[in-house]
Design an enzyme around this catalytic site. Sequence first.
Site, PDB file in Angstrom:
ATOM      1  N   SER A  94     -11.244   8.135   2.439  1.00 56.64           N
ATOM      2  CA  SER A  94     -10.453   9.187   1.781  1.00 56.64           C
ATOM      3  C   SER A  94     -11.175   9.727   0.555  1.00 56.64           C
ATOM      4  CB  SER A  94      -9.038   8.705   1.446  1.00 56.64           C
ATOM      5  OG  SER A  94      -9.068   7.530   0.689  1.00 56.64           O
ATOM      6  N   LEU A 151      -9.346   0.331  -6.770  1.00 61.69           N
ATOM      7  CA  LEU A 151      -8.585   1.527  -6.400  1.00 61.69           C
ATOM      8  C   LEU A 151      -8.686   1.823  -4.908  1.00 61.69           C
ATOM      9  CD1 LEU A 151      -9.693   3.867  -9.344  1.00 61.69           C
ATOM     10  CD2 LEU A 151      -7.658   2.454  -9.229  1.00 61.69           C
ATOM     11  N   SER A 188      -1.556  -0.345  -8.483  1.00 59.04           N
ATOM     12  CA  SER A 188      -0.323  -0.564  -7.740  1.00 59.04           C
ATOM     13  C   SER A 188       0.477   0.736  -7.762  1.00 59.04           C
ATOM     14  CB  SER A 188       0.458  -1.745  -8.312  1.00 59.04           C
ATOM     15  OG  SER A 188       1.566  -2.025  -7.480  1.00 59.04           O
ATOM     16  N   TYR A 212       3.368  -0.080   2.751  1.00 56.20           N
ATOM     17  CA  TYR A 212       2.549   0.284   1.586  1.00 56.20           C
ATOM     18  C   TYR A 212       3.140  -0.337   0.324  1.00 56.20           C
ATOM     19  CZ  TYR A 212       0.397   3.184  -2.015  1.00 56.20           C
ATOM     20  OH  TYR A 212      -0.269   3.610  -3.133  1.00 56.20           O
ATOM     21  N   LYS A 246       1.507  -3.532  -1.763  1.00 52.71           N
ATOM     22  CA  LYS A 246       1.140  -3.402  -3.176  1.00 52.71           C
ATOM     23  C   LYS A 246       1.841  -4.492  -3.984  1.00 52.71           C
ATOM     24  CE  LYS A 246      -1.680   0.162  -3.438  1.00 52.71           C
ATOM     25  NZ  LYS A 246      -3.096  -0.034  -3.839  1.00 52.71           N
ATOM     26  N   ARG A 304      13.337  15.057   3.243  1.00 51.92           N
ATOM     27  CA  ARG A 304      12.597  14.022   3.969  1.00 51.92           C
ATOM     28  C   ARG A 304      13.450  12.763   4.023  1.00 51.92           C
ATOM     29  NH1 ARG A 304       6.650  14.230   1.097  1.00 51.92           N
ATOM     30  NH2 ARG A 304       5.739  15.842   2.397  1.00 51.92           N
TER      31      ARG A 304
END
Length: 311
Positions: A34, A78, A121, A146, A150, A272
């Site tokens: 990414s 990161l 995080s 996710y 974390k 959403r």
Amino acid sequence: MYVVTGGAGFIGSQLVRDLLAAGERVVVLDDFSSGKRANLQGLEGELEVIETNVVDGLWAGLGKLDPRWGTPTAIVHLAAQVSVVASLQNPLEDARRNHGATLQVLEYARQHRGVRVVLASSAATYGDVDEVPVRESSARWPLSPYGFHKFSSELALRAYATTHGVPTAALRFFNVYGPRQDPSSPYSGVISIFMKRALAGEGITIYGDGEQTRDFVFVSDVSAALRKAASQDFAGDVFNVGTGAETSINVLAQTVVRLAGSASSIGHAPARSGEVQRSCAELSHARDALKYEPSVGLDEGLAATLAWYAS
Ligand code: UD1
């Protein structure tokens, strides 16, 4: 010397720039999945870049650190699988890329005494809490792989500090925005999407009634928080990194359109599913222990971001 995993990403490349400007030596580990080479453009020759798969190859990548560069002061971790949606589609892969990769960094630090570990995080660890602004001590029931990976990574940082004496800290980022954020996916940060569309004169879509709020924090403030966390010994402490200000998506859309001088229309689409209605960071712990103070207000940050997208 600082190691930044994911140093070619949106947040990582800001941190790398700020560390170099402060005269620090920087080594970036990235697999460019990414992250982008363009994010490090202009820095060639100023830093070392080790291209390595940040899951299976992270351990090997850390092994390539040249002893002549010295022991790292800190590894700022990161590199991550960054999409909540992707984590829901493939939780096992998310476990490997988020929790598993963090464990490799912690193992390196356990075997190389004195290396601090700082983890990116997320406010996603909180899930849908009623408390606004939310404190670090609030109950956490993350809603996505996710979020819980974390959270489990934070627990690992704490255990390595307590059991092995590895200095560690985790920063819970709220909604980070700024130059170099990639607007290309429907799940990109809302500010990057709104800016891209406003500059192109395309319609902007708000999901739901737009009264949902977020705490938008400019990327240079996040970088400052990371540098503070990397320059002190903590024992698994967790810090919110936001601004303490809540902004509704309606206000955000109007502000972006106004700042861009855009003729874009603002419309609505269904909300959403699984969205958090309100999100805002309580900052007293970060202020007291980390000495973190956000310095870029929303209008200033939006103007700087817009200038970057327009260039
Ligand atoms: C953010 C983080 C995510 C983190 C989560 C919880 C980003 C990019 N994502 O998700 O990693 O896990 O917080 O802490 O920072 N919206 C629109 N129109 C659009 C796009 C978005 O109305 O075109 C709305 C969304 O419905 C949402 C808000 O804008 O209400 C923010 O969306 P987004 O930037 O995707 O971030 P979060 O959902 O808060």
